[in-house]
Motif scaffolding. Structure first.
Motif, PDB file in Angstrom:
ATOM      1  N   ASN A   1      -4.626   1.971   1.059  1.00 35.25           N
ATOM      2  CA  ASN A   1      -5.480   0.800   0.896  1.00 35.25           C
ATOM      3  C   ASN A   1      -6.495   0.628   2.029  1.00 35.25           C
ATOM      4  OD1 ASN A   1      -4.121   0.077  -1.457  1.00 35.25           O
ATOM      5  ND2 ASN A   1      -2.595  -1.122  -0.337  1.00 35.25           N
TER       6      ASN A   1
ATOM      7  N   GLU B   1      -9.030  -3.515   4.331  1.00 37.13           N
ATOM      8  CA  GLU B   1      -7.869  -3.249   3.504  1.00 37.13           C
ATOM      9  C   GLU B   1      -8.180  -3.725   2.082  1.00 37.13           C
ATOM     10  OE1 GLU B   1      -3.017  -3.821   3.547  1.00 37.13           O
ATOM     11  OE2 GLU B   1      -4.284  -5.177   4.718  1.00 37.13           O
TER      12      GLU B   1
ATOM     13  N   THR C   1      -6.950  -4.138  -1.929  1.00 38.00           N
ATOM     14  CA  THR C   1      -5.874  -4.183  -2.914  1.00 38.00           C
ATOM     15  C   THR C   1      -6.504  -4.230  -4.297  1.00 38.00           C
ATOM     16  OG1 THR C   1      -5.727  -6.590  -2.941  1.00 38.00           O
ATOM     17  CG2 THR C   1      -4.430  -5.426  -1.265  1.00 38.00           C
ATOM     18  N   SER C   2      -5.679  -4.331  -5.308  1.00 36.27           N
ATOM     19  CA  SER C   2      -6.198  -4.335  -6.668  1.00 36.27           C
ATOM     20  C   SER C   2      -7.033  -5.567  -6.976  1.00 36.27           C
ATOM     21  CB  SER C   2      -5.040  -4.251  -7.669  1.00 36.27           C
ATOM     22  OG  SER C   2      -4.156  -5.351  -7.488  1.00 36.27           O
ATOM     23  N   SER C   3      -6.867  -6.616  -6.198  1.00 38.64           N
ATOM     24  CA  SER C   3      -7.557  -7.868  -6.515  1.00 38.64           C
ATOM     25  C   SER C   3      -8.509  -8.361  -5.438  1.00 38.64           C
ATOM     26  CB  SER C   3      -6.525  -8.977  -6.788  1.00 38.64           C
ATOM     27  OG  SER C   3      -5.701  -9.178  -5.643  1.00 38.64           O
TER      28      SER C   3
ATOM     29  N   SER D   1     -10.373  -7.588  -1.138  1.00 39.77           N
ATOM     30  CA  SER D   1     -10.553  -6.769   0.058  1.00 39.77           C
ATOM     31  C   SER D   1     -10.581  -7.685   1.271  1.00 39.77           C
ATOM     32  CB  SER D   1     -11.845  -5.949  -0.016  1.00 39.77           C
ATOM     33  OG  SER D   1     -12.964  -6.791  -0.113  1.00 39.77           O
TER      34      SER D   1
END
Length: 493
Positions: free
Chosen positions: A83, A186, A188-190, A192
């Motif tokens: 990530n 960093e 993630t799927s949802s 930053s």
């Protein structure tokens, strides 16, 4: 979407000499120790969260790419998992932010935005526009192998690069400085999250001089094919970091995208830039012979250097090894006249493309392509041969005559009151023509005159991509002829 939404304070850092970075070992390369500019936090500050600060960020050029190095205070910051991203952000449009996307209207690109150069931990570099879209493949082949045996990273440090050819001209720092900032993000799927960020931004100031001989690039499925001479940065054209060493008196930076049939793109069609191709030319009034000799006048400024020159004698639109006219010749600062050889069979019936490179060291500019730190490259489309005029007096007229040369469309006579004059500041005599003659009427007689004459040839070149565009080439000037009249004043005994 990856975007940096912070406005950074700008501070100018002067680039040191380019440093060659070799990274085929198992450690962060020690050459980075000498690289400037670099951001470095003063200390592992007390009472603050050091994860909000990048410890060291560096960048450097070698003429092919921008190389980056980043170190964090926290060993878990950089590329510790899938990530994490290490980012160098370029404010290419220089408006104080780093997240401007490219703008399209009706499917047509109307303005360029910023670029984010993103380092992943799976041996990959991607270039995004400032809006996080339109990804462009970067170059993943550079960087040290990390302790996991696969990725090009080592926590808490990492190295990566992007080739200059993968950045559009305003992002390269070659024509004008570009702000740069660093961040660790960093994703993630949802969402930053910015984990760490450099305290300031800096200016990439990487002024470079390129050639401008004809170079057409065609693209197929995103892959370039280079035609004609190697000139543009995409085709590994010749380029020199500007340091003060130069051919002639003038050198100016450009983008690495300028090329045309007459090698005048940098001088005539870009930001009103000065004509910096002023350092080398065929010697005035020297006739070249096939299978014999010719002569070049060269001026070196800003130090000593090594000169390499090519002339495309066979007009193949390549500079072949057999066309390497001057090979790594040392020249001290100052003016020089160099005797050179012309191949047998050359006809001198039109222009010949020439490329000359001055480098600070030997064996540096010996190829007609590739980068050199320091010096200059000049491209010229030369009408090499001068005409040879004669002068006569017919009553009150001065008659000039010469043999018209097939290399020229026409010739033009000029005059001036001062010797060794430049035709740009002289007065034209009669109309340009292909008859080999000109008359300066009514100048002989009272008052007495001292007048100097030269003749040059001209040829019109039509652009190979757009026949509505033409360029004018001017030949090597002829020898200088003089008219000297004196008034006789009776003496006094």
């Amino acid at each position: 979407m990856i975007a940096l939404l912070v406005l950074f304070l700008l501070s100018v850092i002067v680039l040191a000499d380019w440093t060659s970075i070799n990274t085929n070992d198992d450690a962060i390369d020690p050459n980075w120790a000498s690289v400037t500019p670099a951001y470095q936090d003063d200390a592992n500050d007390a009472d603050i969260d050091d994860r909000d600060e990048i410890k060291v960020a560096k960048f450097v050029f070698d003429g092919d790419a921008i190389y980056f190095f980043m170190e964090s205070w926290d060993p878990t910051d950089i590329l510790s998992n899938d990530n994490m991203r290490a980012i160098a952000a370029l404010d290419c449009n220089n408006n104080g932010t780093f997240d401007d996307p490219d703008v399209y209207e009706n499917g047509k690109l109307v303005s360029r935005g910023d670029r984010l150069i993103v380092r992943y931990n799976d041996d990959k570099v991607i270039i995004y526009d400032g809006g996080g879209s339109n990804s462009i493949a970067g170059d993943p082949t550079w960087g040290d192998p990390g302790p996991n045996g696969g990725g090009a990273w080592q926590n808490p440090q990492t190295e990566w690069k992007t080739p200059l050819k993968n950045l559009y001209p305003e992002c390269r720092g070659s024509k004008s400085p570009v702000p740069i900032a660093f961040s660790i993000v960093e994703v993630t799927s949802s969402s930053s999250t910015v984990i760490s960020q450099s305290d300031e931004s800096y200016l990439i100031d990487n002024p470079m001089d390129f050639g401008d001989a004809k170079n057409v690039i065609t693209w197929y499925w995103g892959s370039p094919t280079c035609h004609d001479y190697p000139t543009k940065v995409t085709c590994d054209g010749p380029r020199h970091g500007i340091t003060g060493l130069k051919l002639g008196d003038i050198i100016d930076p450009d983008s690495g995208e300028l090329a045309n049939d007459a090698a005048q793109a940098d001088d005539s069609h870009y930001d009103n830039a000065p004509n910096d191709e002023d350092g080398i030319a065929p010697s005035e009034a020297i006739t070249w012979t096939a299978g014999g000799a010719g002569s070049l006048d060269v001026t070196v400024s800003g130090g000593d250097g090594y000169l390499n020159c090519w002339i495309d004698w066979d007009r193949s639109e390549t500079f072949d090894a057999s066309e390497h006219l001057i090979s790594d010749q040392f020249l001290a600062a100052g003016a020089h006249t160099l005797s050179v050889s012309a191949p047998a069979g050359v006809t001198f019936d039109g222009p010949y493309m020439a490329r000359c490179r001055l480098a600070p060291g030997s064996n540096q500019g010996v190829s007609p392509s590739g980068p050199v730190w320091g010096g200059e490259v000049e491209d010229h489309d030369w009408l090499i041969q001068p005409v040879t005029p004669a002068i006569s007096i017919n009553g009150s007229d001065v008659s000039l005559s010469w043999t018209h040369l097939t290399q020229n469309d026409e010739e033009q006579a000029y005059k001036n009151a001062s010797p060794y004059f430049d035709i740009a500041t002289a007065t034209a005599v009669a109309a340009a023509n292909a008859t080999g003659s000109a008359t300066d009427a009514g100048v002989v007689g009272t008052p007495a005159d001292v007048i100097f004459y030269k003749v040059v040839g001209r040829k019109t070149i039509v652009d190979s991509e757009d026949d509505a565009i033409t360029y004018t080439l001017t030949s090597t000037p002829s020898k200088e002829l003089g008219l000297f009249e004196f008034d006789l004043v009776p003496g006094v005994n």
